[in-house]
Design a protein around this motif. Structure first.
Motif, PDB file in Angstrom:
ATOM      1  N   THR A   1      -4.497   2.734  16.353  1.00 30.65           N
ATOM      2  CA  THR A   1      -5.770   3.430  16.605  1.00 30.65           C
ATOM      3  C   THR A   1      -6.299   4.181  15.381  1.00 30.65           C
ATOM      4  N   VAL A   2      -5.604   4.129  14.282  1.00 28.38           N
ATOM      5  CA  VAL A   2      -6.083   4.790  13.062  1.00 28.38           C
ATOM      6  C   VAL A   2      -7.243   3.990  12.474  1.00 28.38           C
ATOM      7  N   VAL A   3      -8.393   4.646  12.303  1.00 28.68           N
ATOM      8  CA  VAL A   3      -9.591   4.005  11.745  1.00 28.68           C
ATOM      9  C   VAL A   3      -9.830   4.459  10.309  1.00 28.68           C
ATOM     10  N   SER A   4      -9.565   5.741  10.058  1.00 23.97           N
ATOM     11  CA  SER A   4      -9.843   6.294   8.737  1.00 23.97           C
ATOM     12  C   SER A   4      -8.669   7.135   8.262  1.00 23.97           C
ATOM     13  N   ILE A   5      -8.388   7.051   6.977  1.00 28.40           N
ATOM     14  CA  ILE A   5      -7.374   7.898   6.352  1.00 28.40           C
ATOM     15  C   ILE A   5      -8.081   8.745   5.309  1.00 28.40           C
ATOM     16  N   GLY A   6      -7.964  10.070   5.476  1.00 20.39           N
ATOM     17  CA  GLY A   6      -8.709  10.956   4.587  1.00 20.39           C
ATOM     18  C   GLY A   6      -7.956  12.209   4.244  1.00 20.39           C
ATOM     19  N   VAL A   7      -8.676  13.351   4.296  1.00 21.89           N
ATOM     20  CA  VAL A   7      -8.153  14.611   3.791  1.00 21.89           C
ATOM     21  C   VAL A   7      -6.878  15.031   4.504  1.00 21.89           C
ATOM     22  N   GLU A   8      -6.774  14.719   5.816  1.00 21.72           N
ATOM     23  CA  GLU A   8      -5.595  15.135   6.575  1.00 21.72           C
ATOM     24  C   GLU A   8      -4.313  14.503   6.030  1.00 21.72           C
ATOM     25  N   PHE A   9      -4.441  13.318   5.455  1.00 17.19           N
ATOM     26  CA  PHE A   9      -3.300  12.583   4.915  1.00 17.19           C
ATOM     27  C   PHE A   9      -2.746  13.289   3.671  1.00 17.19           C
ATOM     28  N   TYR A  10      -3.645  13.844   2.881  1.00 17.66           N
ATOM     29  CA  TYR A  10      -3.241  14.483   1.632  1.00 17.66           C
ATOM     30  C   TYR A  10      -2.711  15.900   1.841  1.00 17.66           C
ATOM     31  N   GLY A  11      -3.092  16.498   2.971  1.00 19.71           N
ATOM     32  CA  GLY A  11      -2.507  17.789   3.310  1.00 19.71           C
ATOM     33  C   GLY A  11      -3.331  18.989   2.922  1.00 19.71           C
ATOM     34  N   GLY A  12      -4.631  18.865   2.833  1.00 23.93           N
ATOM     35  CA  GLY A  12      -5.471  20.015   2.488  1.00 23.93           C
ATOM     36  C   GLY A  12      -6.886  19.812   2.971  1.00 23.93           C
ATOM     37  N   ASN A  13      -7.749  20.724   2.580  1.00 22.66           N
ATOM     38  CA  ASN A  13      -9.123  20.643   3.047  1.00 22.66           C
ATOM     39  C   ASN A  13     -10.118  21.058   1.969  1.00 22.66           C
ATOM     40  N   GLY A  14      -9.997  20.416   0.814  1.00 21.26           N
ATOM     41  CA  GLY A  14     -11.018  20.688  -0.187  1.00 21.26           C
ATOM     42  C   GLY A  14     -10.455  21.178  -1.497  1.00 21.26           C
ATOM     43  N   ALA A  15     -11.187  22.122  -2.103  1.00 28.03           N
ATOM     44  CA  ALA A  15     -10.857  22.544  -3.456  1.00 28.03           C
ATOM     45  C   ALA A  15      -9.490  23.199  -3.559  1.00 28.03           C
ATOM     46  N   SER A  16      -9.020  23.778  -2.426  1.00 25.80           N
ATOM     47  CA  SER A  16      -7.734  24.466  -2.462  1.00 25.80           C
ATOM     48  C   SER A  16      -6.558  23.498  -2.456  1.00 25.80           C
ATOM     49  N   LEU A  17      -6.830  22.236  -2.322  1.00 22.30           N
ATOM     50  CA  LEU A  17      -5.773  21.239  -2.214  1.00 22.30           C
ATOM     51  C   LEU A  17      -5.006  21.122  -3.526  1.00 22.30           C
ATOM     52  N   SER A  18      -3.707  21.366  -3.450  1.00 25.46           N
ATOM     53  CA  SER A  18      -2.866  21.194  -4.629  1.00 25.46           C
ATOM     54  C   SER A  18      -2.566  19.714  -4.803  1.00 25.46           C
ATOM     55  N   GLN A  19      -1.854  19.387  -5.873  1.00 26.11           N
ATOM     56  CA  GLN A  19      -1.548  17.989  -6.162  1.00 26.11           C
ATOM     57  C   GLN A  19      -0.782  17.344  -5.000  1.00 26.11           C
ATOM     58  N   PRO A  20      -1.375  16.342  -4.314  1.00 29.45           N
ATOM     59  CA  PRO A  20      -0.652  15.673  -3.228  1.00 29.45           C
ATOM     60  C   PRO A  20       0.296  14.607  -3.775  1.00 29.45           C
ATOM     61  N   PHE A  21       1.238  14.235  -2.974  1.00 28.35           N
ATOM     62  CA  PHE A  21       2.154  13.138  -3.280  1.00 28.35           C
ATOM     63  C   PHE A  21       2.709  13.236  -4.708  1.00 28.35           C
ATOM     64  N   GLN A  22       3.313  14.362  -4.974  1.00 27.19           N
ATOM     65  CA  GLN A  22       3.808  14.630  -6.322  1.00 27.19           C
ATOM     66  C   GLN A  22       4.873  13.638  -6.769  1.00 27.19           C
ATOM     67  N   SER A  23       5.677  13.146  -5.811  1.00 27.22           N
ATOM     68  CA  SER A  23       6.822  12.306  -6.172  1.00 27.22           C
ATOM     69  C   SER A  23       6.749  10.899  -5.611  1.00 27.22           C
ATOM     70  N   LEU A  24       5.701  10.572  -4.852  1.00 29.20           N
ATOM     71  CA  LEU A  24       5.651   9.291  -4.148  1.00 29.20           C
ATOM     72  C   LEU A  24       5.651   8.112  -5.122  1.00 29.20           C
ATOM     73  N   LYS A  25       6.612   7.170  -4.884  1.00 28.23           N
ATOM     74  CA  LYS A  25       6.713   5.995  -5.736  1.00 28.23           C
ATOM     75  C   LYS A  25       6.425   4.696  -4.990  1.00 28.23           C
ATOM     76  N   LYS A  26       6.608   4.694  -3.675  1.00 32.98           N
ATOM     77  CA  LYS A  26       6.371   3.471  -2.909  1.00 32.98           C
ATOM     78  C   LYS A  26       5.585   3.799  -1.647  1.00 32.98           C
ATOM     79  N   LEU A  27       4.516   3.033  -1.395  1.00 31.57           N
ATOM     80  CA  LEU A  27       3.657   3.249  -0.236  1.00 31.57           C
ATOM     81  C   LEU A  27       3.336   1.910   0.405  1.00 31.57           C
ATOM     82  N   GLU A  28       3.645   1.792   1.706  1.00 31.84           N
ATOM     83  CA  GLU A  28       3.390   0.549   2.449  1.00 31.84           C
ATOM     84  C   GLU A  28       2.549   0.832   3.683  1.00 31.84           C
ATOM     85  N   PHE A  29       1.488   0.029   3.866  1.00 30.59           N
ATOM     86  CA  PHE A  29       0.722  -0.003   5.103  1.00 30.59           C
ATOM     87  C   PHE A  29       0.788  -1.424   5.649  1.00 30.59           C
ATOM     88  N   LYS A  30       1.270  -1.576   6.903  1.00 31.74           N
ATOM     89  CA  LYS A  30       1.383  -2.907   7.479  1.00 31.74           C
ATOM     90  C   LYS A  30       0.848  -2.919   8.908  1.00 31.74           C
TER      91      LYS A  30
END
Length: 769
Positions: A248-277
């Motif tokens: 049921t996921v239609v859109s991936i946006g700000v909620e995925f990164y963990g913030g809401n705008g300018a206050s958002l710090s660097q997301p996914f600092q260490s992520l090396k592998k990402l899979e969507f299936k």
């Protein structure tokens, strides 16, 4: 049944991977000294209740026992049990009062049942020493979400891997499931988290909280009613993220990164592998807002998008570390949300950022990504695979000068390679189901000075003759289903030096192939040669006996071949297989089989006359280890003397010989350690343990497999395995589980005298066979 009573001081019992084991005897409970039992990958269906009297038992391993559906009801009595591994079983529920096993450190799964006989989730709260991995399964059976709090996962500091799974059926109360997941918050020491079949519409707040600073791997699977993803971008140590079947996921946006705008710090600092299936409704992937040119995934190395049919543009436009990109079944990925005009992929996806980083690119059924191949930016690309590529009739990408591997699959409209040829750096070229593609020109082939492997399947129908000697360094050649291929030749102007690199030559189902190079194969290093299913081929290569490096030879389904190897077989052959070849005269006396002291395996299929000659004349070498006989429906008997002659034979396999009823009256070689009889209905019946009339001829064989069932593994062989091999293994296990004194005790028992004494005792045990 194996009688274990002979070993009164038995401490270690391992029957791992003996698939004939379906149960343990009830008297197992008399072996009170047992500390370690391993039944992994056996066919055990039920454990005896007497097992629960083994109060000294510390380790019980049941990994991969797929027939096991329940544990004994009195498991709570095993008060010294430290390690219980039930991964890969079909256990439906845990017994009651599992919480009494206070010493338990390893519990791979806790399965919640529906019945009153099932232990509740609150039992986990009493197991304070758990460490490693824990899967809590069938969470839909939690009656009250408050009970989940009793599991007290939050205080289990040594648990580093947790799986939380509901049943596959649709949730009937999404609010309850949300509260259950909320109550199962694990310790902040968690390293790996998996959530499957969760039926809530959103995730609890703890999932993605930055306090989980040790989480490195997360998998969210089949959470089909969740409308959005959790804020996992805030997890500072997250290295791998797998998201699949979020329907049921239609859109991936700000909620995925963990913030809401300018206050958002660097997301996914260490992520090396990402899979969507398998995200059927996913349409857009938005960048994090207010970050300017800063990358959302600064360390991402692997991105895999598979079966996201509605996903359009607006993917991350700056991936400075990306090394591997796989995109499959994302048919509209090139479209913008406005759908007013087609925009090149190079404008959607910042290929400039990939110039120095991208090493592997795989595109499957994504026609809109053709523009990515037309950019000159991918200078670092090493591996390229294209499937279902139909936008053009000529392959015109700007290949990287560093490209090492190129695969073209199901490119039906592709007619030609680039005019300037392929990169000379190429070491692998695979072409599959590209029938209209014109094969490489002589000039192009000669320039591929690094090419080692060529895999040609159902492609290049215009190819009539394959020039073996044109590729300078080719070592592996595989040709399958080349409809119009007529010959393999050395090639005009070819250098014999080029042929010295060829190690493997495999030819399958080329119906018009009629000839090999005149004078034989001048390939001195050829180690494997296979020809199969070439119905018009009449002659195999001459002078095959000169191929002194050949180790593996297989010829099959060549109905018009009349003669073969009349000068003898290669002297160092280790494996020889022959199947069909109806017109081939049984001139095996010319082959010199008996002189092949290196031959270890001989396979013969659908040639009863050839088999009879080989056995009757005792033409096989006495050093043969393995013999496979198959596909002889009219074969009724085997020549006994020909088999008895094989004094080193260890394995005999008989397949699909439906008329074969009896084994040789002389019996089978005493050296046999394994006999397999499959799809031989008459012989299978007569070889049944003790009741079959042929049983006495095979009773001495330690391992017998009949019709995919490991019917017999003789006791003496099993216990020799326990006595000799497992003692050393047990010592290692003891040390791992903090039992050094026991390890020293075992070490003192590994002398040859003790082993001999035990084996002598076992030889006298009744009912071992």
């Amino acid at each position: 049944m194996i009688d274990v009573w002979a070993l009164k001081c038995l401490r270690v019992l391992s029957l791992s991977r003996y698939k004939n084991i379906t149960q343990l005897p009830d008297n197992i409970g008399k072996h009170l000294n047992l500390r370690y039992i391993d039944l992994s990958y056996t066919a055990v269906k039920k454990l005896p209740d007497t097992l629960c009297t083994l109060y000294n038992l510390q380790t019980l391993l049941l990994v991969g026992c797929s027939s096991l559906v329940e544990l004994p009801a009195d498991m709570r009595k095993l008060i010294n049990l430290r390690h219980l591994d039930i991964s890969g079983t079909c256990i439906k529920e845990m017994p009651v009062q599992m919480g009494r096993l206070k010493s338990l450190r390893t519990l791979t799964a806790f399965v919640l049942g529906e019945s009153t006989r099932s232990g509740g989730i609150g039992e986990l709260g009493q197991l304070s020493n758990l460490r490693g991995k824990l899967s809590i399964l069938n969470l839909q059976n939690v009656v009250n979400p408050i009970d989940a709090l009793g599991a007290n996962l939050k205080d289990k500091k040594d648990l580093n891997e947790v799986e939380l799974a509901w049943g596959r059926e649709e949730a009937d109360d999404s609010i309850k499931e949300r509260h259950v997941l909320e109550s199962l918050q694990p310790s902040v020491n968690l390293v790996k988290l998996t959530i499957r079949f969760y039926g809530g519409t959103s995730f609890p707040y703890w999932l993605g909280d930055s306090s989980f600073s040790n989480v490195q791997v997360m998998r969210l699977s089949d959470c089909s009613t969740c409308f959005s993803l959790p804020p996992v971008g805030r997890l500072p140590a997250l290295r791998e993220l797998y998201i699949e079947r979020m329907k049921t996921v239609v859109s991936i946006g700000v909620e995925f990164y963990g913030g809401n705008g300018a206050s958002l710090s660097q997301p996914f600092q260490s992520l090396k592998k990402l899979e969507f299936k398998e995200m059927p409704e996913w349409e857009e992937w938005l960048s994090s807002p207010g970050r300017g040119q800063s990358p959302d995934f600064p360390r991402l190395e692997v991105l895999i998008l598979e079966n996201c049919p509605k996903l359009k543009g607006n993917l991350p436009d700056h991936l400075p570390s990306l090394r591997q990109l796989w995109v499959s079944d994302c048919g509209v990925l090139h479209e913008r949300a406005t759908r007013t005009r087609w925009i090149p992929w190079s404008l959607i996806f910042n290929t400039e950022s990939l110039r120095q980083s991208l090493k592997q690119l795989k595109i499957v059924r994504c026609p809109g990504l053709s523009s990515l191949l037309e950019t000159e930016s991918l200078s670092s690309l090493r591996t390229l695979e294209i499937q279902i590529f139909s936008r053009t009739d000529c392959l015109q990408p700007h290949f990287s000068s560093c490209l090492q591997s190129l695969s073209l699959v199901n490119c039906a409209s592709l007619l030609s390679f680039p005019r300037n040829g392929l990169p000379t750096s190429l070491t692998y070229l695979g072409i599959e189901n590209c029938r209209r593609l014109e094969f490489l020109s002589h000039e192009m082939m000669a320039k591929l000075t690094s090419l080692r492997n060529l895999d040609l399947r159902d492609s290049c129908d215009s190819l009539r003759s394959f020039p073996l000697g044109v590729f300078p360094k080719l070592s592996f050649l595989y040709i399958w289903g080349s409809k119009n291929l007529e010959s393999l030749a050395i090639g005009e102007g070819a250098d014999d030096e080029n042929l010295t690199h060829l190690d493997y030559l495999l030819i399958y189902f080329c119906p018009n192939l009629v000839s090999f190079p005149h004078g034989g194969l001048r390939t001195p290093k050829l180690a494997r040669f296979t020809v199969c299913g070439c119905k018009n081929l009449k002659l195999l290569p001459d002078r095959i006996h000169t191929l002194t490096a050949l180790r593996d030879l297989s010829i099959s389904n060549l109905p018009n071949v009349e003669s073969f190897a009349e000068g003898g077989l290669p002297p160092n052959l280790q494996s020889f297989a022959i199947s069909g070849c109806e017109k081939l005269r049984p001139s095996v006396e010319y082959w010199g089989l008996q002189r092949l002291v290196s031959l270890r395996t001989f396979r013969i299929s659908s040639r009863k006359d050839l088999l009879k000659t080989v056995l009757k004349e005792q033409l096989l070498p006495t050093t043969l280890h393995s013999l496979v006989i198959s596909g002889m429906e009219s074969l009724k008997s085997l020549e006994g003397k020909g088999l008895q002659h094989l004094t080193s034979l260890q394995e005999l396999e008989i397949w699909d010989c439906r008329s074969l009823e009896f084994l040789p009256k002389e019996g089978l070689p005493a050296s046999l350690s394994c006999l397999s009889i499959q799809k031989c209905s008459s012989l299978e019946k007569s070889c049944q343990k003790k009741t079959g009339q042929e049983w006495s001829k095979i009773a001495h064989i330690p391992c017998i497999k009949i019709d995919d069932q490991d019917n017999i593994i003789q006791g003496q062989r099993v216990f020799a395995y326990i006595n000799y091999q497992l003692l050393n293994r047990a010592m290692a296990i003891c040390k791992e589980y903090d039992s050094p004194a026991w390890a020293r005790s075992l070490s003192s028992r590994t002398s040859r005298g003790w082993i001999g004494e035990q084996n002598e005792r076992l030889a006298n045990v009744k009912g071992m066979r």
